[in-house]
Design an enzyme around this catalytic site. Sequence first.
Site, PDB file in Angstrom:
ATOM      1  N   CYS A   2      19.411 -12.515  -4.526  1.00 54.32           N
ATOM      2  CA  CYS A   2      20.053 -13.280  -4.276  1.00 54.32           C
ATOM      3  C   CYS A   2      20.557 -13.860  -4.060  1.00 54.32           C
ATOM      4  CB  CYS A   2      18.644 -14.700  -4.618  1.00 54.32           C
ATOM      5  SG  CYS A   2      16.974 -14.856  -4.605  1.00 54.32           S
ATOM      6  N   GLY A  28      20.953 -10.717  -0.031  1.00 55.79           N
ATOM      7  CA  GLY A  28      19.187 -11.668   0.741  1.00 55.79           C
ATOM      8  C   GLY A  28      18.564 -11.165   1.739  1.00 55.79           C
ATOM      9  N   ASN A 102      18.664 -17.643  -8.733  1.00 56.36           N
ATOM     10  CA  ASN A 102      19.290 -16.292  -8.367  1.00 56.36           C
ATOM     11  C   ASN A 102      18.828 -15.889 -10.044  1.00 56.36           C
ATOM     12  OD1 ASN A 102      22.149 -14.401  -8.993  1.00 56.36           O
ATOM     13  ND2 ASN A 102      19.819 -14.007  -8.577  1.00 56.36           N
ATOM     14  N   GLY A 103      17.524 -14.724 -10.090  1.00 56.94           N
ATOM     15  CA  GLY A 103      17.433 -14.020 -11.287  1.00 56.94           C
ATOM     16  C   GLY A 103      15.673 -14.112 -11.576  1.00 56.94           C
ATOM     17  N   TYR A 244      27.111  -1.771  -7.681  1.00 53.50           N
ATOM     18  CA  TYR A 244      26.467  -2.207  -6.590  1.00 53.50           C
ATOM     19  C   TYR A 244      26.372  -3.196  -5.537  1.00 53.50           C
ATOM     20  CZ  TYR A 244      22.929  -1.363  -2.799  1.00 53.50           C
ATOM     21  OH  TYR A 244      21.915  -1.515  -1.446  1.00 53.50           O
TER      22      TYR A 244
HETATM   23  P1  AMP Z   1      18.321   6.823  -2.839  1.00 55.35           P
HETATM   24  O1  AMP Z   1      19.011   8.282  -2.674  1.00 55.35           O
HETATM   25  O2  AMP Z   1      17.431   6.504  -2.727  1.00 55.35           O
HETATM   26  O3  AMP Z   1      17.855   6.192  -4.353  1.00 55.35           O
HETATM   27  O4  AMP Z   1      19.125   5.405  -2.240  1.00 55.35           O
HETATM   28  C1  AMP Z   1      20.308   4.852  -3.818  1.00 55.35           C
HETATM   29  C2  AMP Z   1      21.153   3.797  -2.841  1.00 55.35           C
HETATM   30  O5  AMP Z   1      20.377   2.929  -2.397  1.00 55.35           O
HETATM   31  C3  AMP Z   1      21.663   4.000  -3.831  1.00 55.35           C
HETATM   32  O6  AMP Z   1      22.843   3.468  -2.836  1.00 55.35           O
HETATM   33  C4  AMP Z   1      21.392   2.808  -4.732  1.00 55.35           C
HETATM   34  O7  AMP Z   1      22.919   2.248  -5.264  1.00 55.35           O
HETATM   35  C5  AMP Z   1      20.908   1.691  -2.809  1.00 55.35           C
HETATM   36  N1  AMP Z   1      20.077   1.059  -3.784  1.00 55.35           N
HETATM   37  C6  AMP Z   1      20.292  -0.243  -4.577  1.00 55.35           C
HETATM   38  N2  AMP Z   1      19.166  -0.984  -4.979  1.00 55.35           N
HETATM   39  C7  AMP Z   1      18.264  -0.463  -4.821  1.00 55.35           C
HETATM   40  C8  AMP Z   1      16.971  -0.692  -4.711  1.00 55.35           C
HETATM   41  N3  AMP Z   1      16.522  -1.288  -5.872  1.00 55.35           N
HETATM   42  N4  AMP Z   1      16.186  -0.071  -4.840  1.00 55.35           N
HETATM   43  C9  AMP Z   1      16.249   0.870  -4.508  1.00 55.35           C
HETATM   44  N5  AMP Z   1      17.352   1.790  -4.100  1.00 55.35           N
HETATM   45  C10 AMP Z   1      19.130   1.056  -3.908  1.00 55.35           C
END
Ligand code: AMP
Length: 455
Positions: A2, A28, A102-103, A244
């Site tokens: 968030c 978010g 947040n958290g 990310y």
């Molecule tokens: P995938 O190949 O489906 O694992 O997607 C990877 C991409 O989704 C990367 O850029 C990840 O950093 C991003 N991503 C970030 N947070 C999440 C999350 N909570 N669940 C899934 N993918 C995420």
Amino acid sequence: MCGIVGISHHKQASQMAFLGLYALQHRGEEASGIVSYDGKEAHVLKKVGLAVDNFDENSISSLKGHMAIAHTRYSTTGSSHIKNIQPILVTHRKKPIAVAHNGNLTNTEELYFRLEEEGSIFQTSMDSEIFVHLLAKSPNGDLKQCLVNVLSQVKGAYSIVLLVENCLIGARDPQGFRPLCLGKLGDGYVLVSESCALDLMKAEFVREIEPGEIVIIKGNKLESVYLPEARKSKKAHCIFENVYFARPDSYIFSDNVYQVRKRLGAQLAKEHPAKADFVMGIPDSGIYAAIGYAQELDLPFEVGMIRNHYIGRTFIQPSQFLREFRVRVKLNPIRDLIKGKKVIVVEDSIVRGTTSRNRIEELRDAGAKEIHMRISCPPIMSPCFYGIDFPSTKELIAFNKTVQEIADFIKVDSLAYLSLEGMLSVMRDKGFCTACFTGKYPVEIPKNTDKLKLE
Ligand code: AMP
């Protein structure tokens, strides 16, 4: 995950809060809300959806007052139900108390059940509501003491902003999992999850709130108090914020996110070089590490895939055809650039592997001759209990497959991840939580890990 904002002492407090939400929208997209206070009365507006769709000039001007707090939500506890939109606002002893969090707390159940036994009636299924109940139960005395008492009872990850009558309060847990920074705006102060929000408000960056610190802002006066645990606790900033989550133009955990990502890419190139015609990143998250990777090996950097910025929520449709359409419309490869080329593709991380597999398939369809994938963090093996929505181990591809098996699943010619040591070596700050890679959790994790446990 968030985004949170707090504004003290500004004649357009809710406008500023709105700008803060706008800049923190990436944290978010499910719902957003603002609570303002005019010295007599609190005003609130909360809705499902993006801040830009939820607030207009009229609604913002109805949120009167010189103080405001705001929240943009990505649910990590509780469902996406309307009752779970923040900030949470209550009235107690004729005073407004509002919180934006947040958290994820880790002793939620224990506190929730204790408070219920003591007579608290919860209105949401979020751990965040615990803060207001604990505050309401505190003796009506010194606010500083009361905050220390409340925050000493909660464990886990929290960066919070609170509005308690005429005071704006900001606090971070003793490990400092989530970011929170302080800015100066005119005569008053502002608190925001990431510094990019200060830039949009034209506020001056002052500093980050320290782990275990509570700042109490009244008018234009600020004082700080520390939780006793702050001295004893090791810092555990979420490293995935840098990989990310945070915006590259933000300064968090003593560093600029863009530069951190470039350094991660450069380190990745040192550890896993490859020969290719050019380097590209998967937009947007992989691009910054890709630039660092290319610069380190003196290889050309190309954009490779173009993002369609007009993809809105209207595309979130239940049918398989429309879901696939959404994936395709979001990113489109530049065929003339890719055809017949050996390409290094950098991505920030792989979680489930499904998006990566789709992107690689698109690059193959565009005629790539060889694809070497490089990931700017180690394999994600363990779920997060501190606020990132990482799935259970069974959905994490790296928990279930070796690097070679993942390469086969994604259909790349080679795949390599940055090492944990390499990753930590390029970080300016040394206190990071790396539990998603190592399974070593710095704060005891909850027994019941169900996101909907309070439903
Ligand atoms: P995938 O190949 O489906 O694992 O997607 C990877 C991409 O989704 C990367 O850029 C990840 O950093 C991003 N991503 C970030 N947070 C999440 C999350 N909570 N669940 C899934 N993918 C995420």
